[in-house]
Motif scaffolding. Structure first.
Motif, PDB file in Angstrom:
ATOM      1  N   UNK A  73      24.925  -7.636  37.496  1.00  0.00           N
ATOM      2  CA  UNK A  73      23.817  -7.251  36.634  1.00  0.00           C
ATOM      3  C   UNK A  73      22.536  -7.941  37.079  1.00  0.00           C
ATOM      4  N   UNK A  74      21.438  -7.601  36.421  1.00  0.00           N
ATOM      5  CA  UNK A  74      20.131  -8.114  36.833  1.00  0.00           C
ATOM      6  C   UNK A  74      19.425  -8.847  35.698  1.00  0.00           C
ATOM      7  N   UNK A  75      18.514  -9.745  36.100  1.00  0.00           N
ATOM      8  CA  UNK A  75      17.520 -10.304  35.192  1.00  0.00           C
ATOM      9  C   UNK A  75      16.154 -10.019  35.789  1.00  0.00           C
ATOM     10  N   UNK A  76      15.139  -9.805  34.930  1.00  0.00           N
ATOM     11  CA  UNK A  76      13.808  -9.451  35.418  1.00  0.00           C
ATOM     12  C   UNK A  76      12.736 -10.310  34.744  1.00  0.00           C
ATOM     13  N   UNK A  77      11.544 -10.286  35.348  1.00  0.00           N
ATOM     14  CA  UNK A  77      10.390 -10.875  34.676  1.00  0.00           C
ATOM     15  C   UNK A  77       9.187  -9.978  34.918  1.00  0.00           C
TER      16      UNK A  77
END
Length: 481
Positions: free
Chosen positions: A129-133
């Protein structure tokens, strides 16, 4: 499974992750654009290809140059065979399984990041999965993390830590990341089934022949119930199995009345195997008990379960699910179920079934509603080869044969994944040759699949050719250790 990853696997994985990151950022930034290529090139204008201060823009340019906007499916689920998988087809296969890509459909209220897309091992909930900013369409992906059933397992890295887009060979961090992701495959199936069983109390393992569903259910039962064998029950259903065997019924008993020529035959109510098991569970409420029903769909389920359709429902476990059985008036005072029968809360049920079994009718819909179903694929069970001590070259050969065999079966009209052939058949290679495995075990099974079909002989030959690798791909003899 002990087949190790190769340098090519690590390179493919790096390419896959670079595609995944740039693909999602590309879709997010160009969402709703009618002229995506033009917009991307405007965003990337005057930005050097490897400008680390603005990596997202150079990823756009690089992505379009490599793949072309026309190759980009904007949403889909790769595990269902959608076009989205085409983008990573060169980098998705890793020995026993493949990695699939999924991107959610979007609308005005949702984005590819607010409803995250992900990578995952086929047939599992083991994801990347991903994390974003950032805000809106300027968001970038900051973390890639391994999750199981959407829960973090403590493995996450940034694209920079993984060496993505640096133009170099895979670094040690990326290799360790893939090693971890790959190693969890060996236990992920058990973890998923145990979690499913604990949440639902009733689970049915279904899938193709030879996937070791019975063996797997026994392993899981032992892990849940502990080493005490009395906490694991087992029965195999068949067409003549009925309520008196499973719950209770009248059984002939010989009396010891000597005045009547050595006794006479009378009938007494006797507990069936499942009712006895439930009494054992009542005596140890702090322990978990697991009851395995092998070939559950081979029995006439309404005839076997009777009023237990109600009692086995996960929502009516314990005394809230108490019912009067067919022979309730004969249950003796002092019996644990004198006031009615119920399934204790510490009893869990695992069933196994083959979807292609033509000897019985479809499973009762009332039963389907009370069980969670988990498909066991051939790829997810190749770990059963570990204990057989095959060499690496043999393992690769077996994997390739099984894959080709099942791909050929998929091409036969009317057949599909339910007709795949599982890895347990290939365990016989410890005792016989590849030719004898086909002649004595696989040919007869495939012949039954094709019975009555037009062009059955042609399909049988095609499947045999796939098994033998007649002109399909590089010979296994060319694979080095």
């Amino acid at each position: 499974m002990e087949t190790s990853l190769t340098d090519k696997d690590y390179k493919n994985f790096k390419q896959l992750l670079e595609y995944f990151v740039s693909y999602l950022e590309f879709l997010e930034a160009t969402k709703g654009s009618s002229d995506t290529n033009k917009k991307v090139r405007e965003l990337a204008k005057d930005v050097p290809l490897y400008n680390d201060e603005n990596p997202r823009k150079r990823r756009f340019e690089d992505f379009v140059n490599k793949h072309g906007e026309e190759r980009v499916a904007r949403s889909g689920q790769g595990y269902k065979g959608s076009l989205i998988q085409e983008g990573i087809k060169e980098w998705c296969d890793y020995n026993v399984n493949k990695i699939c890509i999924s991107a959610n459909n979007v609308n005005k209220a949702a984005t590819y990041f607010s409803k995250p897309s992900y990578l995952h091992w086929f047939g599992t909930t083991l994801n990347i999965d991903i994390e974003t900013n950032g805000k809106d369409k300027d968001k970038t992906i900051t973390k890639l993390k391994i999750t199981l059933n959407k829960k973090d397992i403590g493995e996450e890295k940034s694209p920079k830590e993984l060496g993505l887009f640096d133009g170099k060979d895979p670094n040690t961090t990326l290799k360790a990341f893939l090693d971890k992701y790959y190693s969890i495959l060996k236990v992920v199936l058990k973890i998923e089934i145990k979690n499913l069983l604990k949440a639902n109390h009733n689970v049915i393992l279904t899938g193709a022949p030879g996937t070791g569903k019975t063996y797997l259910s026994k392993q899981i039962a032992k892990e849940i119930a502990g080493d005490d064998e009395s906490r694991v029950g087992f029965v195999q259903f068949h067409p003549s199995y009925d309520y008196t065997d499973f719950v209770e019924g009248l059984r002939p008993v010989k009396t010891t009345d000597e005045e009547k020529n050595g006794g006479t035959i009378v009938f007494e109510r006797k507990d069936g195997v499942f009712k006895k098991f439930c009494k054992e569970a009542l005596s140890a409420p702090d322990h978990k008990f697991v009851f395995i029903i092998d070939e559950i769909n081979r029995g006439e389920l309404s005839k076997v379960f009777g009023e237990l359709f109600f009692s086995i429902d996960p929502g009516y476990r314990g005394e809230d699910g108490r019912v009067n059985t067919q022979y309730q008036n004969l249950v003796e005072k002092g019996d644990e179920f004198a006031e009615g029968f119920y399934v204790p809360k510490n009893v869990y049920i695992i069933g196994t079934m083959n979807d292609i079994d033509r000897s019985v009718e479809s499973m009762d819909f009332a039963m389907r509603r009370r069980f969670a179903f988990k498909e066991i694929t051939p790829e997810s069970r190749v770990d059963m080869w570990d204990e057989a001590d095959f060499g690496k070259k043999d393992l690769i050969d077996m994997l390739k044969r099984m894959k080709r065999l099942n791909e050929a079966i998929d091409k036969v009209p009317g057949l599909g994944s339910a007709y795949h052939i599982g890895p347990s058949y290939f365990l016989k290679l410890k005792e016989c040759s590849k030719e004898k495995l086909w002649d004595y075990y696989l040919k007869g099974l495939v012949f039954e699949y094709l019975r009555g079909m037009p062009d059955a002989d042609k399909y049988l030959k095609d499947i045999k050719d796939a098994y033998d690798n007649n002109g399909n791909e590089k010979s296994e003899e060319d694979i080095s250790d």
